[in-house]
Design a protein around this motif. Structure first.
Motif, PDB file in Angstrom:
ATOM      1  N   TYR A   1      53.931  48.380 -10.166  1.00 42.44           N
ATOM      2  CA  TYR A   1      53.530  47.319 -11.089  1.00 42.44           C
ATOM      3  C   TYR A   1      54.714  46.712 -11.822  1.00 42.44           C
ATOM      4  CZ  TYR A   1      48.843  49.333 -10.579  1.00 42.44           C
ATOM      5  OH  TYR A   1      47.650  49.801 -10.072  1.00 42.44           O
ATOM      6  N   GLY A   2      54.530  45.458 -12.207  1.00 42.93           N
ATOM      7  CA  GLY A   2      55.407  44.797 -13.146  1.00 42.93           C
ATOM      8  C   GLY A   2      54.551  44.293 -14.287  1.00 42.93           C
ATOM      9  N   GLU A   3      55.180  43.637 -15.250  1.00 48.14           N
ATOM     10  CA  GLU A   3      54.450  43.157 -16.420  1.00 48.14           C
ATOM     11  C   GLU A   3      54.862  41.725 -16.723  1.00 48.14           C
ATOM     12  OE1 GLU A   3      53.069  45.492 -20.384  1.00 48.14           O
ATOM     13  OE2 GLU A   3      55.227  45.365 -20.061  1.00 48.14           O
ATOM     14  N   ASP A   4      53.870  40.842 -16.935  1.00 48.63           N
ATOM     15  CA  ASP A   4      54.188  39.449 -17.223  1.00 48.63           C
ATOM     16  C   ASP A   4      54.435  39.255 -18.724  1.00 48.63           C
ATOM     17  OD1 ASP A   4      51.717  39.240 -18.509  1.00 48.63           O
ATOM     18  OD2 ASP A   4      50.784  38.042 -16.939  1.00 48.63           O
ATOM     19  N   GLU A   5      54.674  38.015 -19.123  1.00 52.46           N
ATOM     20  CA  GLU A   5      55.017  37.720 -20.519  1.00 52.46           C
ATOM     21  C   GLU A   5      53.855  37.963 -21.473  1.00 52.46           C
ATOM     22  OE1 GLU A   5      56.456  33.741 -20.360  1.00 52.46           O
ATOM     23  OE2 GLU A   5      58.315  34.314 -19.343  1.00 52.46           O
ATOM     24  N   GLN A   6      52.637  38.042 -20.949  1.00 51.99           N
ATOM     25  CA  GLN A   6      51.458  38.320 -21.780  1.00 51.99           C
ATOM     26  C   GLN A   6      51.092  39.813 -21.746  1.00 51.99           C
ATOM     27  OE1 GLN A   6      51.359  35.481 -19.513  1.00 51.99           O
ATOM     28  NE2 GLN A   6      52.169  34.429 -21.310  1.00 51.99           N
ATOM     29  N   SER A   7      52.010  40.640 -21.227  1.00 49.13           N
ATOM     30  CA  SER A   7      51.830  42.100 -21.129  1.00 49.13           C
ATOM     31  C   SER A   7      50.702  42.481 -20.178  1.00 49.13           C
ATOM     32  CB  SER A   7      51.578  42.724 -22.516  1.00 49.13           C
ATOM     33  OG  SER A   7      52.694  42.518 -23.349  1.00 49.13           O
ATOM     34  N   GLN A   8      50.364  41.592 -19.254  1.00 47.51           N
ATOM     35  CA  GLN A   8      49.388  41.903 -18.210  1.00 47.51           C
ATOM     36  C   GLN A   8      50.131  42.477 -17.008  1.00 47.51           C
ATOM     37  OE1 GLN A   8      45.661  41.018 -18.155  1.00 47.51           O
ATOM     38  NE2 GLN A   8      46.312  41.431 -20.239  1.00 47.51           N
ATOM     39  N   LEU A   9      49.544  43.487 -16.374  1.00 48.36           N
ATOM     40  CA  LEU A   9      50.185  44.092 -15.212  1.00 48.36           C
ATOM     41  C   LEU A   9      50.034  43.199 -13.986  1.00 48.36           C
ATOM     42  CD1 LEU A   9      49.359  47.890 -15.494  1.00 48.36           C
ATOM     43  CD2 LEU A   9      51.348  46.632 -16.315  1.00 48.36           C
ATOM     44  N   ILE A  10      51.085  43.199 -13.174  1.00 48.79           N
ATOM     45  CA  ILE A  10      51.129  42.466 -11.908  1.00 48.79           C
ATOM     46  C   ILE A  10      51.405  43.486 -10.811  1.00 48.79           C
ATOM     47  CG2 ILE A  10      52.283  40.640 -10.587  1.00 48.79           C
ATOM     48  CD1 ILE A  10      51.077  39.542 -13.116  1.00 48.79           C
ATOM     49  N   LEU A  11      50.637  43.462  -9.741  1.00 53.53           N
ATOM     50  CA  LEU A  11      50.868  44.372  -8.620  1.00 53.53           C
ATOM     51  C   LEU A  11      52.009  43.816  -7.775  1.00 53.53           C
ATOM     52  CD1 LEU A  11      49.692  47.003  -7.515  1.00 53.53           C
ATOM     53  CD2 LEU A  11      48.130  45.639  -6.125  1.00 53.53           C
ATOM     54  N   ILE A  12      53.090  44.576  -7.642  1.00 54.09           N
ATOM     55  CA  ILE A  12      54.269  44.088  -6.920  1.00 54.09           C
ATOM     56  C   ILE A  12      54.533  44.860  -5.638  1.00 54.09           C
ATOM     57  CG2 ILE A  12      55.374  43.155  -8.986  1.00 54.09           C
ATOM     58  CD1 ILE A  12      57.088  45.685  -9.120  1.00 54.09           C
ATOM     59  N   ASP A  13      53.881  45.996  -5.459  1.00 55.20           N
ATOM     60  CA  ASP A  13      54.104  46.838  -4.274  1.00 55.20           C
ATOM     61  C   ASP A  13      52.746  47.363  -3.838  1.00 55.20           C
ATOM     62  OD1 ASP A  13      54.804  48.723  -2.382  1.00 55.20           O
ATOM     63  OD2 ASP A  13      56.451  49.573  -3.553  1.00 55.20           O
ATOM     64  N   TYR A  14      52.197  46.797  -2.765  1.00 52.25           N
ATOM     65  CA  TYR A  14      50.820  47.127  -2.380  1.00 52.25           C
ATOM     66  C   TYR A  14      50.606  47.158  -0.877  1.00 52.25           C
ATOM     67  CZ  TYR A  14      50.810  41.987  -2.439  1.00 52.25           C
ATOM     68  OH  TYR A  14      51.116  40.648  -2.252  1.00 52.25           O
ATOM     69  N   GLY A  15      51.684  47.326  -0.110  1.00 49.30           N
ATOM     70  CA  GLY A  15      51.571  47.262   1.351  1.00 49.30           C
ATOM     71  C   GLY A  15      51.438  48.596   2.058  1.00 49.30           C
ATOM     72  N   MET A  16      51.513  49.701   1.318  1.00 49.05           N
ATOM     73  CA  MET A  16      51.373  51.017   1.950  1.00 49.05           C
ATOM     74  C   MET A  16      49.897  51.364   2.065  1.00 49.05           C
ATOM     75  SD  MET A  16      52.769  53.685   3.348  1.00 49.05           S
ATOM     76  CE  MET A  16      54.491  53.880   2.857  1.00 49.05           C
ATOM     77  N   THR A  17      49.376  51.322   3.267  1.00 52.49           N
ATOM     78  CA  THR A  17      47.977  51.681   3.480  1.00 52.49           C
ATOM     79  C   THR A  17      47.858  53.193   3.649  1.00 52.49           C
ATOM     80  OG1 THR A  17      48.102  51.501   5.880  1.00 52.49           O
ATOM     81  CG2 THR A  17      47.566  49.481   4.652  1.00 52.49           C
ATOM     82  N   LYS A  18      46.645  53.683   3.506  1.00 50.13           N
ATOM     83  CA  LYS A  18      46.409  55.116   3.678  1.00 50.13           C
ATOM     84  C   LYS A  18      46.729  55.548   5.104  1.00 50.13           C
ATOM     85  CE  LYS A  18      42.979  58.697   2.802  1.00 50.13           C
ATOM     86  NZ  LYS A  18      41.593  59.017   2.410  1.00 50.13           N
ATOM     87  N   THR A  19      46.366  54.726   6.079  1.00 56.03           N
ATOM     88  CA  THR A  19      46.633  55.053   7.483  1.00 56.03           C
ATOM     89  C   THR A  19      48.129  55.075   7.771  1.00 56.03           C
ATOM     90  OG1 THR A  19      44.529  54.074   8.169  1.00 56.03           O
ATOM     91  CG2 THR A  19      46.212  54.342   9.876  1.00 56.03           C
ATOM     92  N   LEU A  20      48.863  54.091   7.263  1.00 54.59           N
ATOM     93  CA  LEU A  20      50.316  54.036   7.460  1.00 54.59           C
ATOM     94  C   LEU A  20      50.983  55.251   6.811  1.00 54.59           C
ATOM     95  CD1 LEU A  20      52.807  52.450   8.462  1.00 54.59           C
ATOM     96  CD2 LEU A  20      52.766  51.197   6.283  1.00 54.59           C
ATOM     97  N   TYR A  21      50.526  55.597   5.627  1.00 57.60           N
ATOM     98  CA  TYR A  21      51.082  56.745   4.912  1.00 57.60           C
ATOM     99  C   TYR A  21      50.863  58.044   5.695  1.00 57.60           C
ATOM    100  CZ  TYR A  21      51.607  60.282   1.243  1.00 57.60           C
ATOM    101  OH  TYR A  21      51.980  61.384   0.523  1.00 57.60           O
ATOM    102  N   GLU A  22      49.618  58.272   6.109  1.00 62.96           N
ATOM    103  CA  GLU A  22      49.281  59.537   6.765  1.00 62.96           C
ATOM    104  C   GLU A  22      49.843  59.639   8.177  1.00 62.96           C
ATOM    105  OE1 GLU A  22      45.033  59.685   6.453  1.00 62.96           O
ATOM    106  OE2 GLU A  22      45.083  60.436   4.377  1.00 62.96           O
TER     107      GLU A  22
END
Length: 199
Positions: free
Chosen positions: A131-152
């Motif tokens: 995650y990252g954080e924008d100027e309004q302190s809301q979280l932004i998802l920045i790393d989301y490409g690791m699937t469960k199948t790819l991981y396992e």
């Protein structure tokens, strides 16, 4: 898009220590002005970036992409995303985020994460490094490409074989600071941190 094209043309001159942001097991991240460059250290890193591109496009179609960092450019070597301020480490390490209760997680992002889990085999949404954080302190998802199948099926066997690093929280043998160390299998005795030279 003109600036992104310029980054691609000059990418080797931009991926330098002064622009270094962070490193994972399969990608190394650099910042240039308002963009981040993710260098693929392994084929799995490229697959993660491809997944991110597909997921963002899919979420955009259903109106859930507002708090997901898009892929602006992708090839086998790198991907480029808009820069988002990363979350600071706590006592030198990443920490868990409960996206279901954390007040910095917007309704849109919560729905997006649930859609990624449901429709795109997504997982690992607790780790603060995603995650990252924008100027309004809301979280932004920045790393989301690791699937469960790819991981396992790919990441775990390579990590167990010592090809990809796992993260251990220990004192660095060189600087003595307790922090996250990159360890390549159970026989890796090099207990130095990234800052002290171990990549």
């Amino acid at each position: 898009m003109k600036n992104v094209i310029e980054i691609v043309r000059n990418v080797d001159q931009l991926m330098i220590p002064e622009n270094f942001v962070g490193i994972g097991s399969t990608r190394k991240v650099f910042r240039f002005k308002h963009w981040v460059i993710k260098k693929h250290l392994h084929e799995i890193g490229y697959i993660q970036s491809q997944n991110e591109q597909k997921i963002h496009q899919a979420l955009k179609k259903v109106g859930l992409a507002n708090y997901i960092a898009p892929i602006l450019y992708l090839d086998e070597k790198i991907s480029i995303q808009p820069y988002v301020q990363t979350l600071p480490l706590v006592n030198g390490e990443t920490f868990d985020i409960d996206y279901k209760t954390d007040l910095r997680v917007s309704v849109n992002l919560k729905e997006a994460i649930e859609e990624i889990e449901r429709a795109h085999d997504g997982f690992d949404f607790l780790d603060s490094s995603n995650y990252g954080e924008d100027e309004q302190s809301q979280l932004i998802l920045i790393d989301y490409g690791m699937t469960k199948t790819l991981y396992e099926s790919k990441w775990v066997p390579l990590a167990e074989a010592g090809v990809l690093p796992q993260i251990y929280f220990e004192p660095c043998k060189k600087c003595g600071v307790e922090k996250e160390l990159r360890i390549y299998g159970e026989h890796d005795t090099d207990r130095r941190c990234y800052d002290c030279g171990k990549e």
